[in-house]
Design a protein around this motif. Structure first.
Motif, PDB file in Angstrom:
ATOM      1  N   ARG A 227       0.890  -1.223  -0.078  1.00 17.98           N
ATOM      2  CA  ARG A 227      -0.060   0.047  -0.227  1.00 17.98           C
ATOM      3  C   ARG A 227       0.768   1.422  -0.050  1.00 17.98           C
ATOM      4  NH1 ARG A 227      -2.492   3.312   3.966  1.00 17.98           N
ATOM      5  NH2 ARG A 227      -1.487   2.163   5.555  1.00 17.98           N
ATOM      6  N   LYS A 228       1.829   1.393   0.479  1.00 22.65           N
ATOM      7  CA  LYS A 228       2.892   2.463   0.728  1.00 22.65           C
ATOM      8  C   LYS A 228       4.102   2.600  -0.254  1.00 22.65           C
ATOM      9  CE  LYS A 228       1.764   3.347   5.670  1.00 22.65           C
ATOM     10  NZ  LYS A 228       2.407   3.719   7.042  1.00 22.65           N
ATOM     11  N   ALA A 229       3.970   1.404  -1.042  1.00 24.34           N
ATOM     12  CA  ALA A 229       5.237   1.474  -1.959  1.00 24.34           C
ATOM     13  C   ALA A 229       4.897   2.331  -3.085  1.00 24.34           C
ATOM     14  CB  ALA A 229       5.205  -0.072  -2.526  1.00 24.34           C
ATOM     15  N   SER A 230       6.162   2.647  -3.767  1.00 26.01           N
ATOM     16  CA  SER A 230       5.819   3.385  -4.755  1.00 26.01           C
ATOM     17  C   SER A 230       5.523   2.465  -6.155  1.00 26.01           C
ATOM     18  CB  SER A 230       7.493   3.930  -5.457  1.00 26.01           C
ATOM     19  OG  SER A 230       7.346   4.708  -6.666  1.00 26.01           O
ATOM     20  N   ALA A 231       4.907   3.297  -7.090  1.00 23.82           N
ATOM     21  CA  ALA A 231       4.605   2.485  -8.346  1.00 23.82           C
ATOM     22  C   ALA A 231       5.752   1.867  -8.901  1.00 23.82           C
ATOM     23  CB  ALA A 231       4.053   3.313  -9.568  1.00 23.82           C
ATOM     24  N   ARG A 232       5.423   0.256  -9.731  1.00 31.78           N
ATOM     25  CA  ARG A 232       6.346  -0.113 -10.110  1.00 31.78           C
ATOM     26  C   ARG A 232       6.175  -1.017 -11.296  1.00 31.78           C
ATOM     27  NH1 ARG A 232       9.722  -3.754  -7.936  1.00 31.78           N
ATOM     28  NH2 ARG A 232       9.078  -5.174  -9.595  1.00 31.78           N
ATOM     29  N   VAL A 233       6.941  -1.553 -12.198  1.00 36.21           N
ATOM     30  CA  VAL A 233       6.678  -2.659 -12.929  1.00 36.21           C
ATOM     31  C   VAL A 233       7.717  -3.620 -12.947  1.00 36.21           C
ATOM     32  CG1 VAL A 233       6.935  -3.091 -15.455  1.00 36.21           C
ATOM     33  CG2 VAL A 233       5.720  -1.011 -14.804  1.00 36.21           C
ATOM     34  N   ASP A 234       7.309  -5.009 -12.801  1.00 36.58           N
ATOM     35  CA  ASP A 234       8.243  -6.103 -12.953  1.00 36.58           C
ATOM     36  C   ASP A 234       9.433  -5.975 -13.909  1.00 36.58           C
ATOM     37  OD1 ASP A 234       7.035  -7.466 -10.876  1.00 36.58           O
ATOM     38  OD2 ASP A 234       6.008  -8.852 -12.219  1.00 36.58           O
ATOM     39  N   ILE A 235      10.694  -6.404 -13.403  1.00 34.13           N
ATOM     40  CA  ILE A 235      11.872  -6.423 -14.504  1.00 34.13           C
ATOM     41  C   ILE A 235      11.317  -7.182 -15.739  1.00 34.13           C
ATOM     42  CG2 ILE A 235      14.170  -7.233 -14.670  1.00 34.13           C
ATOM     43  CD1 ILE A 235      14.785  -6.246 -11.737  1.00 34.13           C
ATOM     44  N   ILE A 236      11.570  -6.681 -16.734  1.00 32.22           N
ATOM     45  CA  ILE A 236      11.645  -7.233 -18.052  1.00 32.22           C
ATOM     46  C   ILE A 236      13.030  -7.255 -18.696  1.00 32.22           C
ATOM     47  CG2 ILE A 236      10.610  -7.279 -20.578  1.00 32.22           C
ATOM     48  CD1 ILE A 236       8.387  -5.482 -19.307  1.00 32.22           C
ATOM     49  N   GLY A 237      13.566  -6.256 -18.510  1.00 34.21           N
ATOM     50  CA  GLY A 237      14.834  -6.268 -19.017  1.00 34.21           C
ATOM     51  C   GLY A 237      15.517  -5.057 -19.651  1.00 34.21           C
ATOM     52  N   VAL A 238      16.745  -5.088 -20.022  1.00 36.91           N
ATOM     53  CA  VAL A 238      17.177  -3.611 -20.636  1.00 36.91           C
ATOM     54  C   VAL A 238      17.230  -3.782 -22.235  1.00 36.91           C
ATOM     55  CG1 VAL A 238      19.157  -2.659 -21.184  1.00 36.91           C
ATOM     56  CG2 VAL A 238      19.052  -3.517 -18.994  1.00 36.91           C
ATOM     57  N   ASN A 239      16.403  -2.771 -22.799  1.00 36.34           N
ATOM     58  CA  ASN A 239      16.340  -2.796 -24.121  1.00 36.34           C
ATOM     59  C   ASN A 239      17.425  -2.115 -24.921  1.00 36.34           C
ATOM     60  OD1 ASN A 239      13.849  -4.269 -24.359  1.00 36.34           O
ATOM     61  ND2 ASN A 239      12.538  -2.440 -25.216  1.00 36.34           N
ATOM     62  N   CYS A 240      17.621  -2.544 -26.239  1.00 37.93           N
ATOM     63  CA  CYS A 240      18.701  -1.629 -26.891  1.00 37.93           C
ATOM     64  C   CYS A 240      18.092  -1.254 -28.312  1.00 37.93           C
ATOM     65  CB  CYS A 240      19.963  -2.476 -27.140  1.00 37.93           C
ATOM     66  SG  CYS A 240      21.254  -1.831 -28.207  1.00 37.93           S
ATOM     67  N   TYR A 241      18.338  -0.001 -28.651  1.00 41.51           N
ATOM     68  CA  TYR A 241      17.869   0.465 -30.156  1.00 41.51           C
ATOM     69  C   TYR A 241      19.210   1.187 -30.796  1.00 41.51           C
ATOM     70  CZ  TYR A 241      13.175   0.183 -28.185  1.00 41.51           C
ATOM     71  OH  TYR A 241      11.841  -0.344 -27.778  1.00 41.51           O
ATOM     72  N   SER A 242      19.101   1.025 -31.946  1.00 45.01           N
ATOM     73  CA  SER A 242      20.323   1.565 -32.934  1.00 45.01           C
ATOM     74  C   SER A 242      19.800   2.527 -33.851  1.00 45.01           C
ATOM     75  CB  SER A 242      20.785   0.332 -33.476  1.00 45.01           C
ATOM     76  OG  SER A 242      20.103  -0.241 -34.828  1.00 45.01           O
ATOM     77  N   SER A 243      20.549   3.549 -34.145  1.00 48.58           N
ATOM     78  CA  SER A 243      20.352   4.752 -35.153  1.00 48.58           C
ATOM     79  C   SER A 243      21.369   5.356 -35.606  1.00 48.58           C
ATOM     80  CB  SER A 243      19.463   5.676 -34.026  1.00 48.58           C
ATOM     81  OG  SER A 243      19.124   6.995 -34.979  1.00 48.58           O
ATOM     82  N   LYS A 244      21.522   5.782 -36.660  1.00 47.27           N
ATOM     83  CA  LYS A 244      22.555   6.578 -37.365  1.00 47.27           C
ATOM     84  C   LYS A 244      22.234   8.213 -37.185  1.00 47.27           C
ATOM     85  CE  LYS A 244      24.631   3.008 -39.574  1.00 47.27           C
ATOM     86  NZ  LYS A 244      25.970   2.702 -39.229  1.00 47.27           N
ATOM     87  N   ASP A 245      21.094   8.503 -36.778  1.00 47.95           N
ATOM     88  CA  ASP A 245      20.685   9.840 -37.055  1.00 47.95           C
ATOM     89  C   ASP A 245      20.136  10.629 -35.687  1.00 47.95           C
ATOM     90  OD1 ASP A 245      18.019   8.817 -37.052  1.00 47.95           O
ATOM     91  OD2 ASP A 245      17.668   9.275 -39.053  1.00 47.95           O
ATOM     92  N   LEU A 246      20.108   9.664 -34.498  1.00 49.07           N
ATOM     93  CA  LEU A 246      19.429   9.876 -33.234  1.00 49.07           C
ATOM     94  C   LEU A 246      18.086  10.265 -33.291  1.00 49.07           C
ATOM     95  CD1 LEU A 246      22.137  12.378 -31.734  1.00 49.07           C
ATOM     96  CD2 LEU A 246      21.711  10.169 -31.215  1.00 49.07           C
ATOM     97  N   TRP A 247      17.316   9.941 -34.558  1.00 45.95           N
ATOM     98  CA  TRP A 247      15.695  10.064 -34.670  1.00 45.95           C
ATOM     99  C   TRP A 247      14.898   8.903 -34.879  1.00 45.95           C
ATOM    100  CZ3 TRP A 247      11.934  10.451 -38.453  1.00 45.95           C
ATOM    101  CH2 TRP A 247      10.914  11.061 -37.966  1.00 45.95           C
ATOM    102  N   THR A 248      15.679   7.871 -35.975  1.00 45.28           N
ATOM    103  CA  THR A 248      14.953   6.669 -36.464  1.00 45.28           C
ATOM    104  C   THR A 248      15.774   5.522 -35.592  1.00 45.28           C
ATOM    105  OG1 THR A 248      14.819   7.871 -38.529  1.00 45.28           O
ATOM    106  CG2 THR A 248      14.749   5.423 -38.435  1.00 45.28           C
ATOM    107  N   TRP A 249      15.128   5.081 -34.835  1.00 44.73           N
ATOM    108  CA  TRP A 249      15.530   3.867 -33.878  1.00 44.73           C
ATOM    109  C   TRP A 249      14.899   2.543 -34.410  1.00 44.73           C
ATOM    110  CZ3 TRP A 249      19.507   5.004 -30.836  1.00 44.73           C
ATOM    111  CH2 TRP A 249      19.829   6.545 -30.560  1.00 44.73           C
ATOM    112  N   THR A 250      16.011   1.475 -34.427  1.00 45.97           N
ATOM    113  CA  THR A 250      15.948   0.169 -34.646  1.00 45.97           C
ATOM    114  C   THR A 250      15.605  -0.367 -33.363  1.00 45.97           C
ATOM    115  OG1 THR A 250      16.409   0.405 -36.872  1.00 45.97           O
ATOM    116  CG2 THR A 250      16.462  -1.804 -35.977  1.00 45.97           C
ATOM    117  N   ASN A 251      14.668  -1.247 -33.193  1.00 43.57           N
ATOM    118  CA  ASN A 251      14.882  -2.234 -31.888  1.00 43.57           C
ATOM    119  C   ASN A 251      15.747  -3.345 -32.363  1.00 43.57           C
ATOM    120  OD1 ASN A 251      14.194  -3.552 -29.611  1.00 43.57           O
ATOM    121  ND2 ASN A 251      12.160  -3.856 -29.888  1.00 43.57           N
ATOM    122  N   GLU A 252      16.713  -3.509 -31.352  1.00 42.11           N
ATOM    123  CA  GLU A 252      17.619  -4.587 -31.194  1.00 42.11           C
ATOM    124  C   GLU A 252      17.239  -5.626 -30.254  1.00 42.11           C
ATOM    125  OE1 GLU A 252      19.883  -4.823 -33.275  1.00 42.11           O
ATOM    126  OE2 GLU A 252      19.920  -2.800 -34.430  1.00 42.11           O
ATOM    127  N   GLY A 253      16.255  -5.413 -29.751  1.00 44.95           N
ATOM    128  CA  GLY A 253      15.657  -6.568 -28.656  1.00 44.95           C
ATOM    129  C   GLY A 253      16.097  -6.400 -27.300  1.00 44.95           C
TER     130      GLY A 253
END
Length: 466
Positions: free
Chosen positions: A178-204
């Motif tokens: 009841r007094k805990a902060s909002a949370r989400v179960d650990i799913i993992g660390v995602n990685c995305y790649s980009s050449k231009d800092l705007w278009t990001w491809t999901n590397e999983g």
């Protein structure tokens, strides 16, 4: 008499040779002059090209430093509000903008968290292409919202690719008790790649949570936050540091993982309390000489600690300094410009936004001086709440000296998977706005400004500026 005649003949021959020599001398002189003129023209052309490049940079970055204003009106008070807002506000205090931000039933909800139909979509061309919209949903190349919260960027020069690592929060938001902060179960660390800092491809998912082993640091019921990755030139490995904790935030440790590829998979190694101290919000910073540092909030978030990593980046050394003692700062984001180290931090207020502060030092180990709030533009409330976000990383803009991108999260505590990203330009230059802690009122460092834009883009051809 014969001897004299021989001298005369020798003298005559030398005179004839001397008279025949002006042509080669003139040719050599002309060649020398041409070479001098050529070198001068090349040098002058180089200087002109450098000046023109500098003017292009100044022209290209002029828009980045132009701030925008924002305005909105608070809705009339209501008798029924979100329990989250009531809990923070108390029964007698008038509602504030932050209450409205935390209230998922507020009339201002769409202002802070615009509808999905306004999402930044790299698959669509047109006027919105290549533009950043702080606070809007940001889609990857597959059309899915990017899940990389509390993250950081790594640039791999050999391929000209940026990698964005962050928390995957694509799960239901709940409270452990009841007094805990909002949370989400650990799913993992995602990685995305980009050449231009705007278009990001999901590397999983490059580092996964643990589903069944309850003793594992990354068991889904625990906490994994603020992953950062740096590359070790000596070992050729990519090293990830992160904050790991239990559901009640009593573990207060760092975790370390390693990979031979920027896209993983990363092998989780261990967790520990660095320097035998609590560690919560943290980051790592790799200096120009290859030395890497861990910076983390400690002692119940009352101070920050900084210390160098070992040569393989897999552990801390015994050297550590306590900094910003008693200031209660967290979410450190470190960057460097012209030999000076800068750090933007957040206050400690849970999911509620607060005022950012920027700090400066001549060395990573300090002393660090506080320079004040870097936020510029928007309005008073925007500046006081870091544009309703919390910083996570600062990215140097290659080819644009003195310019960076401030990466921040606009947390949505009622639905953490729908937390948004606030990316804004950062400029370093000019005198500091406020007196510093230890400099007797005389600012010693350049001003750091995070400029508010509701819509902005990187300068045309910014990757070509070198």
């Amino acid at each position: 008499m014969k001897i004299k005649n021989r001298h005369r003949k020798s003298f005559a021959l030398r005179c004839c040779a001397t008279m025949r020599s002006p042509l080669p001398i003139m040719v050599c002189s002309m060649v020398g002059c041409i070479m001098i003129i050529h070198f001068y023209m090349v040098s002058h052309r180089t200087d002109v090209e450098k000046s023109q490049a500098r003017l292009r940079q100044i022209s290209a970055t002029r828009e980045l430093g132009q701030t925008e204003e924002e305005s909105f009106q608070l809705p009339p008070p209501r008798s029924r509000r979100s329990p989250r807002a009531i809990k923070r506000r108390g029964p007698r205090k008038p509602p504030t903008v932050i209450d409205e931000f935390l209230d998922d039933s507020s009339e201002l909800r769409s202002f802070f968290f615009p509808h999905r139909r306004t999402a930044v979509d790299p698959s669509k061309e047109g006027n919105d292409s290549m533009h950043f919209y702080p606070g809007r949903q940001w889609l990857d190349t597959e059309g899915n919202p990017i899940q990389a919260h509390g993250g950081g960027l790594l640039y791999v020069e050999s391929t000209g690719t940026y990698y964005w690592y962050g928390e995957n929060k694509d799960g239901p938001t709940y409270q452990a008790h009841r007094k805990a902060s909002a949370r989400v179960d650990i799913i993992g660390v995602n990685c995305y790649s980009s050449k231009d800092l705007w278009t990001w491809t999901n590397e999983g998912i490059v580092l996964s949570g643990e589903e069944t082993n309850t003793t594992h640091d990354l068991h889904k019921g625990n906490v994994l936050e603020r992953p950062k990755v740096i590359f070790n030139d000596r070992t050729g490995k990519y090293v990830m540091w992160m904050h790991v904790d239990d559901a009640n935030y009593t573990k207060a440790a760092v975790g370390v993982a390693v990979s031979v590829s920027p896209t993983g998979p990363f092998e989780y190694l261990y967790s520990k309390r660095p320097h035998d101290c609590e560690s919560r919000d943290m980051t790592v910073f790799k200096d120009d000489d290859g030395t890497a540092y861990l910076i983390y909030s400690s002692d119940d978030n009352s101070e920050l600690h900084v210390g160098p990593l070992t040569g393989d980046y897999l552990d801390v050394t015994g050297d550590m300094r306590r900094i910003l003692i008693g200031q209660r700062r967290e979410a450190p984001a470190v960057f460097k410009h012209r030999g000076t180290y800068y750090m933007i931090t957040s206050g400690c207020s849970g999911w509620a936004p607060n005022t950012a502060m920027v700090h400066a030092a001549e060395t990573m180990m300090g002393p660090w001086e506080t320079m004040g709030n870097p936020c510029a533009g928007g309005n008073k409330i925007f500046r006081a709440t870091t544009f309703f976000s919390q910083g996570s990383f600062v990215v140097p803009l290659r080819g644009l000296p003195g310019w960076f991108i401030f990466m921040a999260d606009r947390w949505n505590p009622s639905d953490l998977r729908d937390s948004r990203y606030v990316w804004l330009p950062v400029g370093v230059g000019g005198a500091a706005d406020e007196p510093l802690e230890y400099s007797f009122g005389f600012p010693l460092w350049s001003r750091v400004s995070v400029y508010w834009h509701s819509r902005w883009r990187l300068p045309e051809g910014w990757r070509g500026f070198r």
